[in-house]
Write an enzyme that holds these catalytic residues in place. Structure first.
Site, PDB file in Angstrom:
ATOM      1  N   ASP A 409       0.854  -1.187   0.000  1.00  0.00           N
ATOM      2  CA  ASP A 409       0.000   0.000   0.000  1.00  0.00           C
ATOM      3  C   ASP A 409       0.891   1.239   0.000  1.00  0.00           C
ATOM      4  O   ASP A 409       1.554   1.540   1.000  1.00  0.00           O
ATOM      5  CB  ASP A 409      -0.907  -0.024   1.239  1.00  0.00           C
ATOM      6  CG  ASP A 409      -1.947   1.082   1.224  1.00  0.00           C
ATOM      7  OD1 ASP A 409      -1.799   2.045   0.450  1.00  0.00           O
ATOM      8  OD2 ASP A 409      -2.915   0.986   2.004  1.00  0.00           O
ATOM      9  N   HIS A 410       0.900   1.946  -1.121  1.00  0.00           N
ATOM     10  CA  HIS A 410       1.807   3.088  -1.269  1.00  0.00           C
ATOM     11  C   HIS A 410       1.378   4.274  -0.410  1.00  0.00           C
ATOM     12  O   HIS A 410       2.138   5.240  -0.246  1.00  0.00           O
ATOM     13  CB  HIS A 410       1.879   3.511  -2.738  1.00  0.00           C
ATOM     14  CG  HIS A 410       3.263   3.911  -3.163  1.00  0.00           C
ATOM     15  ND1 HIS A 410       4.157   4.523  -2.317  1.00  0.00           N
ATOM     16  CD2 HIS A 410       3.905   3.791  -4.346  1.00  0.00           C
ATOM     17  CE1 HIS A 410       5.280   4.769  -2.955  1.00  0.00           C
ATOM     18  NE2 HIS A 410       5.169   4.334  -4.200  1.00  0.00           N
ATOM     19  N   ARG A 411       0.169   4.253   0.159  1.00  0.00           N
ATOM     20  CA  ARG A 411      -0.220   5.302   1.086  1.00  0.00           C
ATOM     21  C   ARG A 411       0.540   5.178   2.400  1.00  0.00           C
ATOM     22  O   ARG A 411       0.797   6.171   3.091  1.00  0.00           O
ATOM     23  CB  ARG A 411      -1.726   5.216   1.391  1.00  0.00           C
ATOM     24  CG  ARG A 411      -2.638   5.422   0.214  1.00  0.00           C
ATOM     25  CD  ARG A 411      -4.090   5.152   0.620  1.00  0.00           C
ATOM     26  NE  ARG A 411      -4.270   3.801   1.143  1.00  0.00           N
ATOM     27  CZ  ARG A 411      -5.415   3.335   1.641  1.00  0.00           C
ATOM     28  NH1 ARG A 411      -6.472   4.136   1.687  1.00  0.00           N
ATOM     29  NH2 ARG A 411      -5.495   2.096   2.081  1.00  0.00           N
TER      30      ARG A 411
END
Length: 437
Positions: A409-411
Site C-alpha cells: 500500500d503506497h499510502r
C-alpha cells in the site's frame, strides 16, 4: 407439547447471514442441550450450532442450501417436559440441571450431556468397502480428492488416520492440476452450489451459473475494496535459495523436528518476521477515522497464510508469530494448514492479521502481483524453487533459485521501505544464518 423456536444466532464477527449446509437432525429426533443440530457456513468458516433446548425436533424451517438471515427461525423443538413419547421412542434420560433455554449457543453447561437423538442417516462417502476410517477422516479424504482404498492405514486397529490422508494427498500432489481433461460433448452445465455433491451434467448446457455466497462472496468484497482503495505497488527479486534448501534438509533430519513438517515456507515466514522488525511500516495499516486518516503501526506480527481450501480462499493468521521460535512456528504453520484444509478454521483465526504470505510456488508459479488483504499494508509471494544456472564467483553453477514478489500500500510505505523489506527477505533466503543475530 410446547414448541420452542431456535433462531439463527450471531456466532460472532458481525455475522448477518449464513447458509444451511447440513442438518444433523430430522423431525422426530430427540435432542439434548448442546447436541449439534445443524452445520452452517458463514462468510469465514463452517460452524456447528448446538441445540439450546432439550426435546423432540418438530419442524426444520430452513432447507439445506438456503441462506438465512440472523434472527430468522430455523427449527422448532418440542419441550422435553411434555407428554412422554410412545413406547417405541428412545428412553428419556434425566434433564440437565440448567434448562437449555438459558444456555448461550456455543457454550454448553458443565459436564457431559448424553445424546438422545437418533443417529441421522450418513451421506454416501466415496470410499471402498472394507476401509476403516472415522467419518471426519472420510470427509477430509473427500475434500482432498483422496481415494481411501489407495491409502495405507497406520492406526492401531488398522484404521486410516488423518495423517495418512494428508501424507497421501501430498504424495499424490492433489493440490495441483494432476491432469487436464479433454473437452467433452457437453459445453455447459449448471451446478447447484447448495447440493452436497455435484449433479450429473445437464444435456446441451453451455454455461453454468454459480451463486456468489459464503467465502466467495466475502473474498470478492474484500479484494474489490482493497484493489480500489489502496494504491498497490508491486516489486520482485530473484533469489539464490540454495542455503535455504540445505537448511530445510538439515531440519528434516534433526530429531528435534522429527514430528513437525518442514518446508521452505517455514524459512520464508522467519525471514518475513525478521524483515518486518527492521521495517515496521510494512506491518502497519491505513485507517480512516472521523478525525482524519491515521497509520496504525503494529509492534507484533499476526502472520497470515493464504490457503486454498475446498471452500475457497482463506487467510488464517498465526497470532504473535514474532514471539515464536522455529519449532513453534513450524507447529503453528502445520496446524493452520491442516485446519484450513479440513474447513475448521474459526472466524477468530481469520481476523486481526497484520501481514500475509501467499505460497504460489506450490502450484509451479514463479511470481505474481497479489492483492493486499484489507487491514494490512502488504502481501508477499514465494514462487516456485527450481534449479537454474546462476553465476557464483564468476562461474555458472546450478543453484536453487526462486522469485520473491509482493504488493504494498503506497499510502502507508514508500518505495525505499518496500525495497529494503524485499531485499531483507531475499537476504535471509540466501543466507539463513542472518536469523541468528
Amino acid at each position: 407439547m410446547t414448541d420452542q423456536t431456535f433462531v439463527l444466532p450471531d456466532v460472532g464477527e458481525g455475522l448477518t447471514e449464513a447458509e444451511i449446509v447440513q442438518w444433523r437432525v430430522a423431525p422426530g429426533d430427540t435432542v439434548a442441550v448442546n447436541d449439534v443440530i445443524v452445520e452452517i457456513e458463514t462468510a469465514k468458516s463452517l460452524v456447528e450450532l448446538p441445540s439450546p433446548y432439550s426435546g423432540t425436533v418438530g419442524e426444520l424451517l430452513a432447507s439445506e442450501g438456503s441462506t438465512v438471515e440472523v434472527g430468522a427461525p430455523i427449527i422448532t423443538i418440542g419441550s422435553a417436559d411434555a407428554t412422554p413419547p410412545a413406547p417405541s421412542a428412545p428412553t428419556t434420560v434425566p434433564e440437565p440441571s440448567d434448562p437449555g433455554g438459558a444456555v448461550l449457543v456455543g457454550y454448553g453447561t458443565g459436564g457431559a450431556v448424553s445424546s438422545r437423538r437418533r443417529k441421522p442417516a450418513e451421506r454416501p462417502v466415496k470410499a471402498s468397502v472394507g476401509v476403516v476410517a472415522k467419518p471426519p477422516i472420510r470427509k477430509l479424504a473427500r475434500d482432498l480428492g483422496v481415494d481411501l482404498s489407495a491409502v495405507t492405514p497406520s492406526g492401531p486397529a488398522g484404521e486410516v488416520t488423518r495423517d495418512d490422508v494428508v501424507k497421501h494427498a501430498e504424495q499424490a500432489s492433489v493440490f495441483r492440476n494432476i491432469e487436464t481433461p479433454a473437452w467433452g460433448e457437453v459445453r455447459e452445465e449448471t451446478i447447484p452450489v447448495a447440493a452436497p455433491a455435484a449433479p450429473a451434467p445437464v444435456a446441451d448446457a453451455r454455461e453454468e451459473s454459480i451463486p456468489v455466497r459464503g467465502v466467495r462472496k466475502a473474498t470478492a468484497s474484500a479484494m474489490t475494496s482493497s484493489a480500489y482503495s489502496a494504491p498497490h505497488v508491486s516489486v520482485w527479486v530473484d533469489v539464490d535459495a540454495s542455503r535455504t534448501m540445505e537448511l530445510v534438509k538439515r531440519l528434516k533430519a534433526s530429531p528435534d523436528f522429527a514430528d513437525v513438517k518442514i518446508s521452505p515456507l517455514l524459512i520464508m515466514a522467519r525471514a518475513v518476521i525478521w524483515a518486518l522488525r527492521r521495517t515496521p511500516m510494512i506491518n502497519a495499516a491505513w485507517v480512516d477515522t472521523d478525525a482524519g486518516a491515521q497509520i496504525s503501526v503494529r509492534h507484533y506480527v499476526n502472520l497470515g497464510i493464504a490457503a486454498a481450501t475446498p471452500r475457497g480462499l482463506l487467510v488464517p493468521n498465526i497470532k504473535d508469530a514474532q514471539a515464536m521460535n522455529t519449532r513453534e512456528l513450524a507447529k503453528a504453520l502445520e496446524h493452520l494448514t491442516l485446519t484450513a484444509r479440513e474447513g475448521k478454521t474459526s472466524p477468530a483465526d481469520q481476523t486481526g492479521g497484520t501481514f500475509t504470505i501467499t505460497n504460489i510456488g506450490v502450484f509451479g508459479v514463479d511470481a505474481g502481483t497479489p492483492i493486499i488483504n484489507p487491514g494490512e499494508a502488504g502481501i508477499i509471494a514465494l514462487g516456485a524453487i527450481r534449479q537454474k544456472p546462476w553465476v557464483v564467483d564468476g562461474e555458472v553453477r546450478p543453484r536453487w533459485v526462486t522469485t520473491v514478489s509482493g504488493s504494498f500500500d503506497h499510502r502507508v510505505v514508500d518505495g525505499d521501505g518496500i525495497s529494503r523489506f524485499i531485499a531483507d527477505v531475499a537476504s535471509v533466503l540466501e543466507e539463513p544464518a542472518l536469523l541468528l543475530d
